[in-house]
Design an enzyme around this catalytic site. Structure first.
Site, PDB file in Angstrom:
ATOM      1  N   ASP A   1     -19.364  35.484 -31.056  1.00  0.00           N
ATOM      2  CA  ASP A   1     -19.545  36.509 -30.024  1.00  0.00           C
ATOM      3  C   ASP A   1     -20.687  37.469 -30.415  1.00  0.00           C
ATOM      4  O   ASP A   1     -20.598  38.155 -31.441  1.00  0.00           O
ATOM      5  CB  ASP A   1     -18.204  37.241 -29.903  1.00  0.00           C
ATOM      6  CG  ASP A   1     -18.060  38.041 -28.635  1.00  0.00           C
ATOM      7  OD1 ASP A   1     -19.054  38.174 -27.908  1.00  0.00           O
ATOM      8  OD2 ASP A   1     -16.954  38.546 -28.387  1.00  0.00           O
TER       9      ASP A   1
ATOM     10  N   ASP B   1     -16.774  39.632 -19.258  1.00  0.00           N
ATOM     11  CA  ASP B   1     -15.343  39.361 -19.447  1.00  0.00           C
ATOM     12  C   ASP B   1     -14.565  39.252 -18.139  1.00  0.00           C
ATOM     13  O   ASP B   1     -14.784  40.023 -17.200  1.00  0.00           O
ATOM     14  CB  ASP B   1     -14.711  40.468 -20.290  1.00  0.00           C
ATOM     15  CG  ASP B   1     -15.128  40.368 -21.743  1.00  0.00           C
ATOM     16  OD1 ASP B   1     -16.079  39.627 -22.048  1.00  0.00           O
ATOM     17  OD2 ASP B   1     -14.507  41.041 -22.570  1.00  0.00           O
TER      18      ASP B   1
ATOM     19  N   GLY C   1     -23.374  35.206 -20.702  1.00  0.00           N
ATOM     20  CA  GLY C   1     -24.208  34.634 -19.661  1.00  0.00           C
ATOM     21  C   GLY C   1     -25.562  35.298 -19.525  1.00  0.00           C
ATOM     22  O   GLY C   1     -26.299  35.039 -18.570  1.00  0.00           O
TER      23      GLY C   1
HETATM   24  C1  GLA Z   1     -15.815  40.241 -26.069  1.00  0.00           C
HETATM   25  C2  GLA Z   1     -15.522  38.831 -25.539  1.00  0.00           C
HETATM   26  C3  GLA Z   1     -14.036  38.715 -25.264  1.00  0.00           C
HETATM   27  C4  GLA Z   1     -13.255  38.992 -26.539  1.00  0.00           C
HETATM   28  C5  GLA Z   1     -13.625  40.359 -27.095  1.00  0.00           C
HETATM   29  C6  GLA Z   1     -13.018  40.602 -28.465  1.00  0.00           C
HETATM   30  O1  GLA Z   1     -15.507  41.199 -25.117  1.00  0.00           O
HETATM   31  O2  GLA Z   1     -16.269  38.586 -24.389  1.00  0.00           O
HETATM   32  O3  GLA Z   1     -13.729  37.422 -24.775  1.00  0.00           O
HETATM   33  O4  GLA Z   1     -13.530  37.987 -27.468  1.00  0.00           O
HETATM   34  O5  GLA Z   1     -15.039  40.492 -27.233  1.00  0.00           O
HETATM   35  O6  GLA Z   1     -13.405  41.807 -29.004  1.00  0.00           O
END
Ligand code: GLA
Length: 441
Positions: free
Chosen positions: A191, A262, A241
């Site tokens: 991430d 998200d 994205g």
């Molecule tokens: C981001 C990701 C989520 C999740 C959080 C965790 O927001 O997009 O899917 O993994 O981090 O902190």
């Protein structure tokens, strides 16, 4: 539940002293008058020229290593984030694994048990990362999950910190990949988060092209580290994205890449995400999937029709099916949705072709997905709030390039159905008609 999400969101936001990242709702990418690509809805200053993406892609391709032959169909399983967020712990993961088996979900294909953010502890003097107190023995947990006939996934960031402010992998990529392999990890979600302010903006201020190269290189670096372990590990890129990851993620070993910000358990958010997927179908193929985020089926206040539509559309999109609900407390009707074998068969179809939005009329969208053996799936979704009976929808088979009556299976009733050109459909708000036609004409 909402409390968990909110506190997690605050933690996330507090950990990142920069523009919205994890919780931003990524909008439609646009070409700016000056030729840059922008994502207007988040107002985030990152806007890479499309040529930058092409150059970064070429650099990544030059260093490509062989594919790991995983995720030949979209990964299925469960992830801790959408319901438990930072409350995830060893016991919760074991409970989820137990329930995947008891509910029949494992046998329906849900095999990955993925621990999301907030498992990370501190590094010791040698740089070795330890899990925090919520996970006393990660190897024992992985063994337990494996003993159930399941696989286990984990989460990290290319930056120094994860989205929730925990330890990331920056500067420890090889060490972390080796650790994951030693624990028996089968899946990594990687991430972006703090990599933007702490690396991209610091190392290349005001140079978007250089920033993009840094980002692509960071994902390539972890890809190499994972492959060097010799363990087949699904590689999931989480980059919201931005900057068209579908164009470059496969070249850095990505088996799936997030296509949006998200998800939340709200119809409007789910529908906004679905709308952003139209046009991305050409980037999906076995081993490489667009990821519109994990499932919210059974979460929040989603109505049954909304849960059905959400699940149907993820299947049409050949999306990863990662349940995100509280499995031990799942209601029977939610279990029935998540384990509907006909919907899962559409999602997992071996042809690996993502569906397309064939046409929209007002509040109704018609999606089509070609399936192996010449079969076809059609999903008709009523996205509107009020259209019902008094404003029926007439399905055009001509617009779908189908000729004459089509006989198939109405997946949610389980009964045979014949669709005629111009047929009037009555769809309740946010509901879906999902049909599989084995021999379309
Ligand atoms: C981001 C990701 C989520 C999740 C959080 C965790 O927001 O997009 O899917 O993994 O981090 O902190």
């Amino acid at each position: 539940m909402m409390r968990f999400r909110k506190s997690a969101s605050l933690l996330c936001a507090a950990a990142l002293a920069f523009a919205p990242i994890a919780l931003a709702q990524t909008g439609v990418t646009a070409i700016l008058p000056d030729g840059r690509i922008a994502i207007p809805s988040i107002g985030y200053p990152f806007a890479f020229h499309k040529n930058y993406a092409a150059r970064a892609l070429a650099a990544a391709q030059a260093s490509q290593v062989p594919s790991r032959m995983v995720a030949q169909t979209p990964p299925m399983g469960w992830n801790s984030w959408n319901y438990f967020a930072e409350k995830v712990d060893d016991k919760g993961v074991r409970n989820a694994a137990d329930e995947l088996v008891a509910s029949g979900m494992r046998d329906a294909g849900y095999v990955y048990v993925n621990i999301d953010d907030t498992w990370e502890g501190q590094r010791d003097a040698s740089g070795l990362l330890h899990a925090n107190a919520k996970f006393p023995d990660m190897k024992a947990l992985a063994d337990y999950v494996h003993s159930k006939g399941l696989k286990i996934g984990i989460y990290s960031s290319p930056g120094p910190r994860t989205c929730a402010g925990y330890e990331g992998s920056l500067g420890h990529e090889e060490q972390d990949a080796q650790l994951y392999a030693q624990w028996g990890i089968d899946y990594l979600k990687y991430d972006l988060c703090s990599f933007i302010p702490d690396v991209m903006e610091k190392q290349a201020p005001n140079d978007k092209a250089a920033q993009m190269r840094l980002m692509v290189a960071a994902y390539a670096k972890m890809d190499h580290a994972l492959k060097a372990t010799g363990r087949p590990i699904v590689y999931s890129l989480c980059q919201y994205g931005w900057d068209a990851p579908w164009e470059w993620a496969p070249s850095v070993g990505g088996n799936l890449w997030r296509t949006t910000g998200d998800i939340t358990p709200d119809w409007d958010r789910i529908y906004a995400i679905v709308s952003q997927q139209a046009g991305l179908e050409k980037y999906a193929s076995p081993g490489h999937w667009n990821d519109p985020d994990m499932l919210e089926v059974g979460n929040g206040k989603l109505a049954l029709a909304e849960n059905r539509s959400h699940f149907s559309l993820w299947a049409m999109l050949a999306a990863p099916l990662l349940a995100g609900n509280d499995l031990p407390n799942m209601k029977p009707e939610i279990k029935a949705i998540l384990t509907n074998r006909d919907v899962i068969a559409i999602d997992q179809d071996r042809l690996g072709k993502q569906g397309t939005r064939a046409y929209s009329e007002g509040e109704v969208d018609v999606w089509m997905r070609p399936l192996a053996g010449g079969a076809l799936a059609i999903a008709v979704v009523n996205a509107g709030d009020n259209r019902y009976v008094t404003h029926p929808f007439d399905l055009s088979l001509t617009k779908l390039d189908l000729h004459g009556p089509q006989t198939g299976k109405d997946i949610w009733t389980g009964k045979p159905i014949t669709l005629n050109d111009g047929q009037t459909l009555e769809l309740a708000r946010h509901d879906v008609l999902l049909v599989r036609i084995d021999a379309p004409k």
